[in-house]
Write an enzyme that holds these catalytic residues in place. Structure first.
Site, PDB file in Angstrom:
ATOM      1  N   LYS B 195       9.766 -42.498   7.798  1.00  0.00           N
ATOM      2  CA  LYS B 195      10.630 -41.399   7.398  1.00  0.00           C
ATOM      3  C   LYS B 195      12.051 -41.649   7.892  1.00  0.00           C
ATOM      4  CE  LYS B 195      11.742 -37.469   9.327  1.00  0.00           C
ATOM      5  NZ  LYS B 195      13.167 -37.331   8.955  1.00  0.00           N
ATOM      6  N   GLY B 247      14.672 -41.490  18.612  1.00  0.00           N
ATOM      7  CA  GLY B 247      15.398 -40.235  18.450  1.00  0.00           C
ATOM      8  C   GLY B 247      15.581 -39.568  19.795  1.00  0.00           C
ATOM      9  N   THR B 249      15.045 -37.326  23.223  1.00  0.00           N
ATOM     10  CA  THR B 249      13.967 -37.159  24.198  1.00  0.00           C
ATOM     11  C   THR B 249      13.191 -35.872  23.925  1.00  0.00           C
ATOM     12  OG1 THR B 249      15.052 -38.488  25.893  1.00  0.00           O
ATOM     13  CG2 THR B 249      13.511 -36.821  26.665  1.00  0.00           C
ATOM     14  N   GLU B 250      13.914 -34.836  23.513  1.00  0.00           N
ATOM     15  CA  GLU B 250      13.267 -33.558  23.217  1.00  0.00           C
ATOM     16  C   GLU B 250      12.184 -33.726  22.144  1.00  0.00           C
ATOM     17  OE1 GLU B 250      16.105 -30.876  21.605  1.00  0.00           O
ATOM     18  OE2 GLU B 250      14.707 -29.194  21.476  1.00  0.00           O
ATOM     19  N   GLY B 252      10.880 -36.583  21.176  1.00  0.00           N
ATOM     20  CA  GLY B 252       9.911 -37.565  21.662  1.00  0.00           C
ATOM     21  C   GLY B 252       8.781 -36.908  22.437  1.00  0.00           C
ATOM     22  N   GLU B 269      11.516 -44.556  21.627  1.00  0.00           N
ATOM     23  CA  GLU B 269      12.821 -45.017  22.081  1.00  0.00           C
ATOM     24  C   GLU B 269      13.728 -43.804  22.004  1.00  0.00           C
ATOM     25  OE1 GLU B 269      16.218 -45.698  22.326  1.00  0.00           O
ATOM     26  OE2 GLU B 269      16.331 -47.041  20.604  1.00  0.00           O
ATOM     27  N   CYS B 303      22.324 -44.331  21.497  1.00  0.00           N
ATOM     28  CA  CYS B 303      21.464 -43.853  22.578  1.00  0.00           C
ATOM     29  C   CYS B 303      21.740 -44.590  23.876  1.00  0.00           C
ATOM     30  CB  CYS B 303      20.000 -43.981  22.184  1.00  0.00           C
ATOM     31  SG  CYS B 303      19.610 -45.559  21.437  1.00  0.00           S
ATOM     32  N   GLU B 400      23.017 -35.728  27.290  1.00  0.00           N
ATOM     33  CA  GLU B 400      23.462 -36.692  26.300  1.00  0.00           C
ATOM     34  C   GLU B 400      24.304 -35.969  25.253  1.00  0.00           C
ATOM     35  OE1 GLU B 400      20.417 -38.432  23.740  1.00  0.00           O
ATOM     36  OE2 GLU B 400      21.428 -40.357  23.881  1.00  0.00           O
TER      37      GLU B 400
END
Lengths: 292, 490
Positions: B195, B247, B249-250, B252, B269, B303, B400
């Site tokens: 996607k 993408g 961390t949230e 992830g 990642e 990132c 970030e």
């Protein structure tokens, strides 16, 4: 228990192994251990959440020192463990036959294999980096290399069978790279792991590198999964509920959660592999320009 | 700063105006709408969304929204291809397909670069010179692994692919992230459902057209378009064997929860808050270039951006002064202009987020400096920004921002630099600037991050593994280590 004539044997008090010492559980709780005939063997510690947290502190404090040792030195210490276990082979064979329901042949096989496996993993400490690390031929004027480093503090839910060999086979590949651990032991003969703690304690292994908690695995799962200062979890022989609990709890700190099915026969060659080192190393890639 | 009068500054470009140097876009071709790409064919969609050019706010094309049924069709197609032609193909033949893809990317490189810039807002200089060449190189590199896998996994008799991979990628390097995901997966013999990000799906659709030309067997690579719901459906699909996500961390963490209790393998990642550590013995002018590359490359939508600058206290004023001077020569504007250094912010939503966090930095009392330049009237733009007087507890030192915003802090000893650099839940990348090799590699070894750039920053190569420590994720992309999670071994 075997006894000769009318001499009264001495019971041994098994405690926890933490930070290179043998404290009782702070909770004061105990679990009664019986042999396969239902005879009393020992009262062991029923570790609590607080014990887990204390063990994490010890493991974290030991991390820099242990991972900072040279790989060669870690190998020597692992070899020393094997030497110590070799010297106590008879004790462990007796424990397995008298307390854990092993027949003589199986007990000898398990103890011998545990010694040999310690030697095998001792040899890996200064080799896995060459096998799994790399220098990388990048298409620019840079020196580029990748090295595995230890993940950090890893909690291991050790196998429910093979009280000596299962422990050795799952803890060793995790610590040899420089990780420190909290090993949770919940099997029919957990006193064997505590006996093995005495081997560890005589092997120049710095305190806090391997901490051992006996108790009820299900009780500690959620606390280990959710503890932010635990970097990784190895769960051996989990049921589906345990997988889900650890996965969900671990996600909040992006924990490395690894599941291992385990083995009926831990003496099998399949129960040792350098690939068991990899779930708890982090690959670090370094770049530096090359020029005048 | 002391009171010694500064010499009069003369900036490159002060005495004349830059002429425009537009990259033409009239030759690129794309359709008005793309549904999804499943089993070798473009398929229709019931729901749609628009993708806009963030530099102009004009709609480029509309794209489908995949629901459960569409995702299921894509996963089924991937499963059939895995159990069929792709799984049974000789590895050396598989390699040739992947080489072919790499070569064809190169043939169409300029069209891909222009489309990437139009859809995402990054400067053409970067999409042309960095993104697309790396895409081609990535396929070329991994192609060669396809028939050499037994050498990648020493001691493993017959390494097997994991199966169907569900992959979700971000909008900052759309085609490059696609390449990082698809190339190693295919080399190992897996099939893919991917996607693309909802703000940058265009080059993935052009890539699908390329796959048709390349004759890749149907179903080996499938694309489903859509936003978070589609991604969530894909990663939670019971027939997906491995999930790879790049993408925030949230998100992830949500994905890690989604796959909890299943047999699905996972690599992540995620975000970062990288430190660029500058010691007083560094080559300062080179370090300035590295700092600028570290935070303003791709508008800071990186990132691994060096979004925290840790400067040894003794050279703080000199570094900040030189940095401000260098920043003043940055050209912000039309991403399709070949002179542009800093292009458009990827979306209105991202611009809002950057603006909000910069506001937080000001509210917290940090000193802000932004370059003085005109911004285009339409489109989403943000001036390169630095904050000084930042401490580790400030939000702009912790969160970030994913934009062209740098937080400057100081340190006195190498240990303090390491402690500050590691004082974050993230652990993706750091830079170190020093002419003393022993110190540089000592510090490199003590940093908790997956990539360390010594006297350089933001370098990427298909042979070089990339990935995070701690909450920046797990798993590596690139090099031999990038194969580990796409194969079964024990």
């Amino acid at each position: 228990m075997a006894s000769t004539s009318d001499r009264l044997s001495v019971y041994k008090t098994y405690k926890l192994y933490m930070d290179g010492g043998f404290p009782r559980t702070e909770s004061g709780r105990h679990l009664k251990i019986q042999d396969d005939q239902g005879q009393f063997v020992a009262n062991i510690c029923h570790a609590s959440r607080k014990d887990l947290r204390d063990a994490v502190v010890a493991a974290r404090e030991a991390l820099d020192g242990w991972s900072g040792r040279t790989a060669f030195n870690r190998g020597q210490i692992l070899h020393r463990m094997a030497e110590m276990l070799e010297g106590r082979r008879a004790d462990f064979i007796d424990m397995l036959t008298e307390q854990a329901g092993y027949d003589e042949n199986d007990a000898v096989a398990e103890v011998n294999c545990a010694v040999d496996r310690l030697i095998w993993y001792a040899g890996w400490t200064d080799k896995f980096e060459q096998v799994f690390g790399s220098t990388n031929p990048v298409a620019s004027k840079h020196f580029n290399f990748t090295l595995p480093e230890p993940t950090g503090v890893v909690t291991i839910f050790t196998p429910r069978n093979a009280p000596l060999l299962g422990f050795v086979s799952t803890v060793l590949p995790v610590i040899l790279s420089g990780n420190t651990t909290i090993a949770v032991v919940d099997n029919p003969a957990p006193q064997v792991a505590m006996e093995f703690a005495e081997v560890l304690n005589n092997s120049d292994l710095p305190g806090g590198v391997i901490n051992i908690l006996t108790g009820v695995r299900e009780e500690l799962l959620v606390h280990a999964g959710g503890h932010k200062d635990i970097d990784g979890i190895l769960s051996v022989g989990p049921d589906s509920e345990e997988r889900e609990t650890l996965g969900l709890e671990g996600a909040d700190s992006v924990k490395r959660v690894e599941f291992l099915e385990g083995h009926d026969d831990w003496t099998s060659d399949e129960a040792q592999s350098p690939y068991r080192i990899l779930p708890f190393v982090e690959f670090k890639t370094n770049w530096h320009p090359v020029g005048r | 700063m002391n009171d010694i009068p500064k010499p009069r500054e003369q900036l490159f470009g002060d005495l004349w105006e830059y002429s425009t140097a537009p990259q033409g876009s009239e030759f690129v071709q794309y359709r008005d709408e793309y549904g999804h790409f499943i089993d070798g064919e473009f398929v229709d969609s019931e729901e749609w969304f628009d993708s806009t050019n963030p530099a102009t706010e004009e709609t480029l094309a509309r794209f489908g929204v995949a629901g459960e049924e569409t995702v299921d069709e894509a996963v089924s197609a991937a499963r059939r291809a895995f159990e069929g032609p792709w799984g049974s193909m000789a590895a050396s033949e598989r390699a040739k397909y992947i080489f072919r893809i790499g070569r064809m990317i190169k043939e169409k490189a300029r069209e891909f670069a222009v489309l990437e810039t139009m859809d995402g807002g990054k400067p053409i200089r970067e999409s042309r010179d960095v993104d697309i060449p790396l895409v081609a190189a990535h396929f070329f590199h991994y192609a060669g692994w396809a028939d050499k896998l037994e050498y990648a996994f020493p001691g493993v008799d017959d390494p097997e692919p994991v199966g169907v991979c569900g992959q979700v990628i971000p909008w900052n390097f759309p085609l490059l992230m696609l390449a990082w995901k698809v190339a190693p997966a295919l080399a190992c013999g897996n099939t893919v459902v991917l996607k693309p990000a909802e703000t940058t799906p265009l080059t993935a659709m052009k890539f699908a057209e390329l796959l048709q030309e390349a004759g890749l067997p149907d179903g080996v690579v499938n694309f489903v378009n859509g936003a978070g719901d589609t991604g969530s459906t894909l990663v939670g699909h019971p027939d997906v064997d491995k999930v790879a996500f790049t993408g925030s961390t949230e998100v992830g963490k949500i994905i890690q929860k989604t796959v909890a209790g299943t047999d699905t393998k996972l690599t992540l990642e995620l975000g970062g808050k990288g430190s660029n550590i500058v010691f007083e013995d560094a080559a300062i002018d080179q370090a300035i270039e590295g700092i600028v590359d570290g935070i303003f490359f791709n508008q800071g939508h990186v990132c691994c951006a060096g979004s925290r600058l840790l400067v040894e206290e003794s050279i703080h004023d000199e570094v900040v002064s030189k940095l401000r001077h260098r920043m003043s020569t940055l050209r912000v504007g039309d991403p399709l202009d070949k002179n542009t250094d800093v292009g458009a912010i990827n979306s209105e939503q991202q611009l809002d987020k950057i603006t909000r966090l910069v506001g937080v930095g000001q509210d917290e009392g940090c000193d802000i400096h932004q370059i003085d330049c005109d911004l285009p009237e339409t489109g989403y733009y943000f001036r390169p920004t630095i904050f000084t007087g930042v401490t580790p507890s400030h939000r702009i030192a912790q969160e970030e921002i994913f934009g062209p915003v740098l937080s400057v802090m100081t340190f006195r000893t190498p240990s303090e630099a390491v402690e500050k650099a590691n004082n974050t839940p993230y652990g993706l990348a750091c830079g170190i600037w020093s002419d003393k090799g022993s110190k540089l590699f000592d510090v490199a070894g003590r940093l908790d991050c997956g990539v360390v750039w010594g006297n350089t920053y933001n370098q990427f190569d298909p042979a070089s593994p990339f990935g995070g420590y701690k909450e920046s994720g797990f798993g590596r992309e690139g090099g031999r280590q990038g194969l580990l999670d796409y194969m079964k071994h024990s």
